[in-house]
Design an enzyme around this catalytic site. Structure first.
Site, PDB file in Angstrom:
ATOM      1  N   GLU A   1      46.530  46.616  40.763  1.00 19.71           N
ATOM      2  CA  GLU A   1      46.866  46.114  41.741  1.00 19.71           C
ATOM      3  C   GLU A   1      48.283  45.889  42.410  1.00 19.71           C
ATOM      4  OE1 GLU A   1      46.013  41.802  44.381  1.00 19.71           O
ATOM      5  OE2 GLU A   1      47.273  41.706  42.591  1.00 19.71           O
TER       6      GLU A   1
ATOM      7  N   ASP B   1      45.543  42.547  37.393  1.00 18.27           N
ATOM      8  CA  ASP B   1      46.322  41.767  38.788  1.00 18.27           C
ATOM      9  C   ASP B   1      47.621  41.259  38.887  1.00 18.27           C
ATOM     10  OD1 ASP B   1      45.681  39.637  41.154  1.00 18.27           O
ATOM     11  OD2 ASP B   1      46.722  38.113  39.928  1.00 18.27           O
TER      12      ASP B   1
END
Length: 685
Positions: A377, A307
């Site tokens: 990401e 993330d």
């Protein structure tokens, strides 16, 4: 018994050459008469001569003694066939080994599980509530595993379920090794994972390295200047009233710095103030996060979504970042869009850190059939070259792919040319030999059925499932779910509480399973953490399963087609046509006599597409599937292919003429392979 020669004939006589034979015949009695030694010696010599003569004349028989066997085995008529068979066996074995080695050498690399199946994102709060508290949980996901089997989906990504105060719904982690009680227990997780593996599914979970919750044990020890933990976070001198250390701005708006009264310094948070950034220049922090990766991989997790990776490191000098508008007063810089993030994103050393984590995952990938997948990401917007750096290189492995968010911009322009531009933005920049992926929705962005319009959801699903690479499906996209309307009093999202227009609640509404109360999301109480969309009685899984022309049925058909057809899951991708309405492309595989043409109308009105200039296409084309069911099976001329707004066509055709050899600049392939129909195999070509 012995043989004696008389005149060229043989007669039987008594001797002692096989006393055991006489034992059998005479019941074991020894009836051999006594013979003097000299006579006995003479008799034995005569017996040997007679035996040799006998063995040269009698045929081999069952139970013959070794001497007879050896005598006959040396004769040419027995020896030659035996040698022929021996050398034939050797030759066949060597040929088989050579063919096996050749097949292995020529065979293309087998596709991994994250390439063959779409990745389906589950937002656990909204997927299925098993205990009636209004919030989805791990047991709820367990109860709905059959849904993935129905869709033939094998890769499931579950958004965070760590223990958390839920200031950012799980992205503010209080304990990386614990399950939040809202979602269940570690036992629930282990049962879910075991059942998924039993059903041939893989689980991808979120790994959140950039920050923790301000309630994390590390942060509490760091703010009290514990000797081991004092540098676990990014601290700098400031006080509660003086200007902040620099002009850095949080993703959620306003300063990235918050003063902590306990420590008497400011700490960095690139997201909420309840999400302090970890200091990855501290080797102890790196080791802590590496240990957490070991913890989950050892439990059997199949992949990790890394993330917000571009935020992991920041410049140690803490200088002000350049303003986008140099003339803007510094005190009015409150949005992330006001600055060029030269010092807070994509810093030197970031990729070294990710490659170290990749190496850890590769250790677990050595287990046969258990490849561990890594996806990153990073929203890099127009700086697509930065996104491409997350791919592995021929020398060093990093992520299997970074998320491709460019199709999120589809709603900005309803045209075939715009869609081709977004697709080509990725394909033309992707490093050679790498694997693409496509995202049209997630928990942070509006649902594509709302932003682009319901008219286009079927064509968009067709685009996802027929482009080269891995489709990423956000829960509910397979049935065409739309955003909900959330009043200010109903807002749950922390970002929405700062700015109501930035709320992400609309795209996080409960999954619509049936026309029952609460759309089947919670059938125990009348509680849901967010409102259910009012169209749930007509837009739900149960209803669409019964309708062959539904969004769900078409999604399922396309996914099955993608996984069963070589051209669609590993063949060439070639642009054929794009205009103000239509985007057309084909998928083909060298050596295979069938290929697929996709014609998708993203415009606002019907269109007729003329592909007569594409000589590789046959003049007549039959529609295998249309998003408008009445057109299934229709025969069309390639010079006149009609489509309505939002309609997509999959056309399967037969041809021996490939498009890609003469249009190299219009075609892409990750790993070239050819089909050999004689033995039904693929080989590297």
């Amino acid at each position: 018994m012995s043989f004696k020669k008389e005149s060229d004939s043989l007669e039987l006589g008594e001797c002692t050459s096989n006393p055991g034979f006489q034992d059998v015949e005479d019941g074991g009695a020894d009836t051999t008469p006594a013979v003097p030694a000299e006579e006995h010696s003479t008799a034995v010599n005569l017996d040997e001569v007679a035996a040799e003569e006998k063995y040269t004349q009698l045929k081999p028989y069952a139970g013959m003694p070794k001497e007879v066997l050896l005598l006959y085995s040396s004769k040419a008529r027995y020896r030659v066939p035996r040698e022929i068979l021996f050398w034939l066996t050797v030759a066949c074995t060597l040929a088989l080994v050579a063919v096996t080695i050749t097949l292995i050498a020529l065979s293309p690399r087998c596709m991994s599980w994250w390439q063959t199946s779409p990745v389906y994102q589950v937002y656990p709060r909204s997927f299925r509530d098993s205990d009636g508290d209004g919030v989805g949980d791990l047991k709820g996901i367990h109860e709905q595993l059959d849904h993935f089997q129905y869709l033939n989906i094998k890769s499931i990504w579950i958004s965070p379920f760590y223990r958390s105060p839920m200031r950012d719904f799980g992205y503010d982690v209080e304990d990386f090794r614990a399950i939040d009680p809202l979602f269940g227990t570690m036992h629930d997780f282990e049962e879910l994972l075991a059942e998924m593996h039993d059903k041939g599914m893989r689980l991808i979970m979120d790994f959140i390295p950039n920050h923790t919750s301000d309630r994390h044990r590390w942060f509490n020890l760091s703010r009290t200047r514990d000797p081991h933990y004092k540098d676990y976070y990014v601290w700098t001198d400031c006080n509660a009233t003086a200007p902040k250390p620099n002009n850095w701005v949080s993703v959620f708006g306003n300063s990235s710095w918050t003063y902590d009264e306990v420590r008497g310094q400011c700490y960095l948070h690139q997201f909420l103030k309840e999400q302090p950034d970890l200091n990855f220049r501290n080797p102890h922090v790196r080791q802590e996060m590496t240990d957490i990766i070991h913890f989950w991989l050892s439990k059997g997790v199949d992949g990790l979504r890394m993330d917000a990776v571009k935020h992991i490191l920041e410049a140690a000098h803490l200088r002000d970042e350049p303003q986008v508008d140099p003339n803007k007063p510094p005190e009015s810089v409150t949005s992330e869009w006001d600055l060029h993030h030269d010092y807070t994103t994509s810093q030197p050393g970031l990729h070294d850190l990710l490659r170290d984590w990749r190496a850890v995952m590769d250790v677990y990938s050595r287990e046969p059939g258990r490849y561990r997948f890594m996806v990153t990401e990073s929203y890099d917007y127009h700086e697509v070259d930065k996104t491409m750096m997350y791919y592995s290189t021929p020398l060093v492995k990093e992520s299997d792919f970074p998320f491709n968010f460019y199709l999120l911009d589809l709603p900005q322009n309803a045209s075939g040319l715009w869609v081709q531009h977004l697709v080509n933005l990725w394909m033309s920049n992707m490093p050679r030999g790498q694997w693409a992926n496509w995202v049209v929705g997630n928990h942070d962005r509006p649902r594509i059925a709302s932003s682009a319009g319901r008219t286009y959801i079927r064509a968009i699903n067709m685009l996802l499932l027929t482009l080269p690479g891995t489709p990423i499906t956000y829960y509910g996209e397979e049935i065409g779910m739309e955003n909900i309307n959330v009043t200010e009093s109903q807002i749950q999202d922390p970002a929405g509480k700062y700015n109501a227009s930035a709320s992400r609640d609309p795209q996080r509404s409960p999954m619509q399973w049936s026309a029952d109360v609460n759309a089947g999301f919670n059938n125990k109480t009348n509680i849901t953490w967010l409102p259910v969309h009012p169209d749930y009685r007509s837009v739900n899984v149960e209803v669409q399963k019964k309708d062959e022309g539904s969004v769900l049925a078409q999604y399922r058909f396309l996914n099955t087609l993608r996984q069963s057809e070589y051209p669609l899951h590993r063949g060439w991708f070639c642009y054929v046509h794009a205009d103000s309405s239509v985007f057309a492309y084909l998928r083909e595989l060298d050596g295979l006599d069938r290929a697929f043409l996709m014609v998708l109308n993203f415009g606002q009105e019907s269109a007729i597409t003329d592909l007569s200039s594409v000589r590789e296409l046959p003049d007549q084309l039959m529609v295998l599937m249309s998003t408008n069911q009445v057109n299934n099976g229709k025969v069309m001329q390639k010079s006149r292919i009609p489509t309505e707004a939002g309609e997509g066509l999959v056309i399967r055709y037969s041809t021996h003429t490939r498009f890609n050899p003469s249009h190299a600049t219009q075609c892409y392939i990750s790993e070239k392979a050819c089909y050999l129909g004689v033995v039904d195999i693929l080989y590297t070509c």
